[in-house]
Write a protein that holds these residues in place. Structure first.
Motif, PDB file in Angstrom:
ATOM      1  N   ILE A 181       0.853  -1.188   0.000  1.00  0.00           N
ATOM      2  CA  ILE A 181       0.000   0.000   0.000  1.00  0.00           C
ATOM      3  C   ILE A 181       0.887   1.235   0.000  1.00  0.00           C
ATOM      4  CG2 ILE A 181      -1.830   1.270   1.188  1.00  0.00           C
ATOM      5  CD1 ILE A 181      -2.628  -1.345   2.555  1.00  0.00           C
ATOM      6  N   GLN A 182       0.860   1.947  -1.103  1.00  0.00           N
ATOM      7  CA  GLN A 182       1.587   3.212  -1.202  1.00  0.00           C
ATOM      8  C   GLN A 182       0.609   4.333  -0.884  1.00  0.00           C
ATOM      9  OE1 GLN A 182       4.910   3.360  -1.814  1.00  0.00           O
ATOM     10  NE2 GLN A 182       4.921   1.118  -1.890  1.00  0.00           N
ATOM     11  N   LYS A 183       1.022   5.251  -0.029  1.00  0.00           N
ATOM     12  CA  LYS A 183       0.096   6.268   0.470  1.00  0.00           C
ATOM     13  C   LYS A 183       0.571   7.677   0.132  1.00  0.00           C
ATOM     14  CE  LYS A 183      -0.865   3.217   4.420  1.00  0.00           C
ATOM     15  NZ  LYS A 183      -0.856   3.076   5.899  1.00  0.00           N
ATOM     16  N   GLY A 184      -0.420   8.549  -0.107  1.00  0.00           N
ATOM     17  CA  GLY A 184      -0.125   9.966  -0.291  1.00  0.00           C
ATOM     18  C   GLY A 184       0.369  10.310  -1.684  1.00  0.00           C
ATOM     19  N   ASP A 185       1.293  11.267  -1.751  1.00  0.00           N
ATOM     20  CA  ASP A 185       1.828  11.797  -3.008  1.00  0.00           C
ATOM     21  C   ASP A 185       2.606  10.709  -3.749  1.00  0.00           C
ATOM     22  OD1 ASP A 185       3.148  13.122  -5.051  1.00  0.00           O
ATOM     23  OD2 ASP A 185       3.680  14.852  -3.809  1.00  0.00           O
ATOM     24  N   PRO A 186       2.277  10.434  -5.023  1.00  0.00           N
ATOM     25  CA  PRO A 186       2.983   9.376  -5.770  1.00  0.00           C
ATOM     26  C   PRO A 186       4.467   9.660  -5.954  1.00  0.00           C
ATOM     27  CG  PRO A 186       1.547  10.650  -7.221  1.00  0.00           C
ATOM     28  CD  PRO A 186       1.197  11.039  -5.824  1.00  0.00           C
ATOM     29  N   ASN A 187       4.883  10.909  -5.837  1.00  0.00           N
ATOM     30  CA  ASN A 187       6.307  11.215  -5.943  1.00  0.00           C
ATOM     31  C   ASN A 187       7.104  10.628  -4.777  1.00  0.00           C
ATOM     32  OD1 ASN A 187       6.119  12.765  -8.343  1.00  0.00           O
ATOM     33  ND2 ASN A 187       5.343  14.497  -7.159  1.00  0.00           N
ATOM     34  N   ASN A 188       6.396  10.264  -3.713  1.00  0.00           N
ATOM     35  CA  ASN A 188       7.071   9.716  -2.536  1.00  0.00           C
ATOM     36  C   ASN A 188       6.931   8.200  -2.416  1.00  0.00           C
ATOM     37  OD1 ASN A 188       7.747  12.359  -1.744  1.00  0.00           O
ATOM     38  ND2 ASN A 188       5.776  12.610  -0.674  1.00  0.00           N
ATOM     39  N   TYR A 189       6.366   7.558  -3.425  1.00  0.00           N
ATOM     40  CA  TYR A 189       6.192   6.115  -3.351  1.00  0.00           C
ATOM     41  C   TYR A 189       7.551   5.414  -3.446  1.00  0.00           C
ATOM     42  CZ  TYR A 189       1.174   6.806  -4.309  1.00  0.00           C
ATOM     43  OH  TYR A 189      -0.136   7.192  -4.249  1.00  0.00           O
ATOM     44  N   SER A 190       7.673   4.319  -2.715  1.00  0.00           N
ATOM     45  CA  SER A 190       8.852   3.467  -2.820  1.00  0.00           C
ATOM     46  C   SER A 190       8.427   2.145  -3.441  1.00  0.00           C
ATOM     47  CB  SER A 190       9.457   3.220  -1.430  1.00  0.00           C
ATOM     48  OG  SER A 190       8.542   2.522  -0.601  1.00  0.00           O
ATOM     49  N   GLU A 215      -8.198  -3.131   4.135  1.00  0.00           N
ATOM     50  CA  GLU A 215      -9.605  -2.744   4.212  1.00  0.00           C
ATOM     51  C   GLU A 215      -9.794  -1.470   5.032  1.00  0.00           C
ATOM     52  OE1 GLU A 215     -11.498  -6.239   5.698  1.00  0.00           O
ATOM     53  OE2 GLU A 215     -11.701  -7.147   3.695  1.00  0.00           O
ATOM     54  N   GLU A 216      -9.039  -1.329   6.119  1.00  0.00           N
ATOM     55  CA  GLU A 216      -9.134  -0.099   6.915  1.00  0.00           C
ATOM     56  C   GLU A 216      -8.662   1.112   6.117  1.00  0.00           C
ATOM     57  OE1 GLU A 216      -7.066  -0.511  10.592  1.00  0.00           O
ATOM     58  OE2 GLU A 216      -8.508  -1.947  11.452  1.00  0.00           O
ATOM     59  N   TYR A 225      -8.542   1.397   2.808  1.00  0.00           N
ATOM     60  CA  TYR A 225      -9.470   1.621   1.699  1.00  0.00           C
ATOM     61  C   TYR A 225     -10.746   2.311   2.190  1.00  0.00           C
ATOM     62  CZ  TYR A 225     -12.121   0.485  -2.568  1.00  0.00           C
ATOM     63  OH  TYR A 225     -12.856   0.548  -3.717  1.00  0.00           O
ATOM     64  N   GLU A 226     -11.320   1.833   3.277  1.00  0.00           N
ATOM     65  CA  GLU A 226     -12.555   2.402   3.796  1.00  0.00           C
ATOM     66  C   GLU A 226     -12.349   3.797   4.378  1.00  0.00           C
ATOM     67  OE1 GLU A 226     -15.692   1.507   3.497  1.00  0.00           O
ATOM     68  OE2 GLU A 226     -14.913  -0.093   2.205  1.00  0.00           O
ATOM     69  N   SER A 227     -11.119   4.118   4.781  1.00  0.00           N
ATOM     70  CA  SER A 227     -10.865   5.476   5.278  1.00  0.00           C
ATOM     71  C   SER A 227     -11.089   6.511   4.186  1.00  0.00           C
ATOM     72  CB  SER A 227      -9.438   5.582   5.816  1.00  0.00           C
ATOM     73  OG  SER A 227      -8.476   5.554   4.778  1.00  0.00           O
ATOM     74  N   TYR A 228     -10.973   6.115   2.919  1.00  0.00           N
ATOM     75  CA  TYR A 228     -11.234   7.007   1.793  1.00  0.00           C
ATOM     76  C   TYR A 228     -12.662   6.848   1.258  1.00  0.00           C
ATOM     77  CZ  TYR A 228      -6.361   8.461   1.433  1.00  0.00           C
ATOM     78  OH  TYR A 228      -5.121   9.007   1.686  1.00  0.00           O
ATOM     79  N   LEU A 229     -13.100   5.602   1.130  1.00  0.00           N
ATOM     80  CA  LEU A 229     -14.458   5.392   0.607  1.00  0.00           C
ATOM     81  C   LEU A 229     -15.507   5.833   1.613  1.00  0.00           C
ATOM     82  CD1 LEU A 229     -15.292   4.121  -2.149  1.00  0.00           C
ATOM     83  CD2 LEU A 229     -12.892   3.936  -1.560  1.00  0.00           C
ATOM     84  N   ASN A 230     -15.332   5.486   2.863  1.00  0.00           N
ATOM     85  CA  ASN A 230     -16.179   5.977   3.954  1.00  0.00           C
ATOM     86  C   ASN A 230     -17.669   5.847   3.642  1.00  0.00           C
ATOM     87  OD1 ASN A 230     -16.598   7.060   6.504  1.00  0.00           O
ATOM     88  ND2 ASN A 230     -16.625   9.168   5.758  1.00  0.00           N
ATOM     89  N   GLY A 231     -18.049   4.701   3.111  1.00  0.00           N
ATOM     90  CA  GLY A 231     -19.456   4.450   2.818  1.00  0.00           C
ATOM     91  C   GLY A 231     -19.988   5.114   1.567  1.00  0.00           C
ATOM     92  N   ALA A 232     -19.102   5.662   0.739  1.00  0.00           N
ATOM     93  CA  ALA A 232     -19.547   6.349  -0.483  1.00  0.00           C
ATOM     94  C   ALA A 232     -20.200   5.372  -1.449  1.00  0.00           C
ATOM     95  CB  ALA A 232     -18.365   7.038  -1.152  1.00  0.00           C
ATOM     96  N   LYS A 233     -21.103   5.908  -2.268  1.00  0.00           N
ATOM     97  CA  LYS A 233     -21.792   5.084  -3.251  1.00  0.00           C
ATOM     98  C   LYS A 233     -21.210   5.332  -4.634  1.00  0.00           C
ATOM     99  CE  LYS A 233     -26.185   5.045  -0.730  1.00  0.00           C
ATOM    100  NZ  LYS A 233     -27.633   5.393  -0.789  1.00  0.00           N
ATOM    101  N   GLU A 234     -21.203   4.267  -5.417  1.00  0.00           N
ATOM    102  CA  GLU A 234     -20.722   4.381  -6.787  1.00  0.00           C
ATOM    103  C   GLU A 234     -21.686   5.233  -7.613  1.00  0.00           C
ATOM    104  OE1 GLU A 234     -19.854   1.479 -10.643  1.00  0.00           O
ATOM    105  OE2 GLU A 234     -19.907   0.627  -8.614  1.00  0.00           O
ATOM    106  N   ILE A 235     -21.130   6.101  -8.442  1.00  0.00           N
ATOM    107  CA  ILE A 235     -21.940   6.930  -9.335  1.00  0.00           C
ATOM    108  C   ILE A 235     -22.246   6.124 -10.590  1.00  0.00           C
ATOM    109  CG2 ILE A 235     -22.025   9.028 -10.736  1.00  0.00           C
ATOM    110  CD1 ILE A 235     -20.156  10.338  -8.704  1.00  0.00           C
TER     111      ILE A 235
END
Length: 464
Positions: free
Chosen positions: A254-263, A277-278, A280-290
């Motif tokens: 899992i690479q997080k944040g700015d892609p320039n800082n990915y290793s 899962e934690e 992923y859900e921290s971003y989705l947060n129950g959002a629904k697909e459009i």
């Protein structure tokens, strides 16, 4: 009209439009589809001398009331929210027109032509919806009639308040949009060490009006391979079972944040399913697909957006600046009548006689009134109507007529959605309603502050 004069007149208009199209083609990112809502200023009375009682509040009151009445008339004639929506879709017609006619994106980048793959542009799709939650609809283009490297899914947003078109996202056409401003974008290839398909997460950023990448994930699955080849050390590295705390034989990178800082290191495979899962859900947060409603990239579908927008502007204009008489420009460009229909109407109603001045050129007519040439019609390409020197009865072209004051002419065509594109005092001025298919171009020349020549035709910056 002498042939040399006719050719000169057509050359002036044609050169201006060709120069304009070349300019638009070359600029790419230049926003040439600027449109404005109907303007409705009341004519200002000519001053005859100083007023005896110059009370500021009293003198301003009638003008304020007049402006208020004008605005109210326009608002009553058409829903302003609907007009803004139509304006945005009108802009997207320009983007899609450029894609179809020039195989080009708004920034000037060329795409792989679908015809190189024995496919049609209509095999691709687009959708219009507010996917980022900014209150304006975005244009989503899904383009797959190309090699894997040439496929893309792009999101464009247009802000009518700032007249700004922005590319908000570009990725491979396997994208899921969520109603909290998140995008899950699948990778084009799975070059990881598991069956889990790699993807990136993007989050809408209002400040930049674009989607910023905030994460990437792939897996190392022992059912796929028990070892990882480290190219730097040229050694086979065994799966780190000590990190696999849930014992399912899978670790997540899992690479997080700015892609320039990915290793990109073997040690990045350190997360278990619960960790993923934690995150992923921290971003989705129950959002629904459009659920988008894609449509084929078909000119007959998206060109209708421009007609709808221009019709709405005309309705708003009529509420504050009513047209009078016979407008041959509107009759032709709106598709209500052909050039032949218009010439017959002008003959029957106004006694104008038409003739073809050149035996070897049957697509040109000139119209005479009382022995003076006042019209010329060209039935080539999209066709063109010209009106010069003398107004005949109540005939106009988009409310313009020979002899009209230039200031009044500019106000009239602006209300129809025309905006200045190019020109000079000598050659005249070119105005257009937009750069996509189904738009209009209007040219006029001025002498001594009065309009003397007018021409109108259909227009698209990207159609040859």
């Amino acid at each position: 009209m002498k042939k040399s004069e006719l050719l000169k007149k057509n050359l002036v208009l044609g050169t201006a439009l060709m120069f304009t199209a070349t300019t638009l083609w070359g600029c790419g990112t230049k926003d040439t589809g600027r449109t404005e809502t109907a303007s409705a200023e009341q004519p200002v009375a000519e001053e005859t001398g100083p007023a005896e009682n110059t009370d500021t509040n009293d003198s301003a009151e009638p003008e304020a009331e007049a402006a208020s009445d004008t605005e109210e008339n326009a608002n009553d004639a058409i829903d302003q929210k609907a007009l803004i929506t139509a304006q945005i879709r009108h802009k997207y017609n320009g983007v899609l027109s450029q894609l179809v006619c020039a195989q080009q994106l708004p920034n000037g980048d060329m795409i792989e032509s679908p015809y190189d793959w024995n496919m049609e542009m209509t095999d691709n799709s687009y959708a219009i919806a507010d996917i980022d939650g900014d209150g304006y609809e975005e244009l989503v283009i899904s383009y797959s009639t190309a090699s894997m490297a040439g496929m893309f899914e792009a999101v464009y947003g247009y802000n009518p308040e700032t007249d700004t078109l922005t590319q908000e996202f570009m990725g491979f056409p396997s994208v899921t949009f969520y109603d909290n401003g998140m995008i899950k974008a699948d990778a084009s290839h799975n070059q990881s060490y598991g069956e889990f398909w790699p993807f990136s997460l993007y989050q809408y950023n209002a400040a930049s009006d674009s989607y910023l990448q905030v994460g990437y994930v792939d897996t190392w699955d022992t059912s796929f391979t028990a070892t990882y080849y480290d190219y730097e050390t040229e050694t086979e590295v065994p799966f780190p079972t000590d990190k696999d705390t849930d014992g399912d034989g899978i670790l997540y990178n899992i690479q997080k944040g700015d892609p320039n800082n990915y290793s990109w290191d073997i040690s990045d495979y350190q997360y278990n399913k619960n960790d993923f899962e934690e995150w992923y859900e921290s971003y989705l947060n129950g959002a629904k697909e459009i659920a988008l409603q894609p449509q084929p990239i078909d000119t007959e579908i998206f060109t209708a957006y421009t007609k709808e927008y221009l019709d709405m502007l005309q309705t708003a204009k009529e509420a504050v600046i009513p047209s009078t008489g016979t407008d041959v420009g509107l009759m032709y460009v709106n598709g209500d009548s052909s050039l032949q229909d218009i010439t017959q109407m002008l003959t029957d109603k106004y006694g104008i006689t038409f003739e073809q001045p050149y035996e070897d050129f049957e697509d040109e007519w000139i119209g005479k009134y009382e022995g003076q040439e006042v019209f010329d019609f060209t039935n080539l390409n999209a066709g063109c109507i010209g009106y010069k020197d003398k107004q005949v009865a109540d005939i106009t072209i988009f409310d313009l007529y020979p002899g009209m004051p230039e200031e009044e002419a500019a106000k009239r065509i602006e209300a129809y959605g025309f905006y200045y594109l190019d020109g000079s005092e000598e050659s005249g001025s070119v105005y257009i309603t937009g750069d996509g298919l189904g738009n209009r171009a209007l040219w006029y020349r001025v002498e001594n502050g009065k309009v003397v020549n007018i021409s109108v035709n259909s227009f698209c910056s990207y159609a040859g």
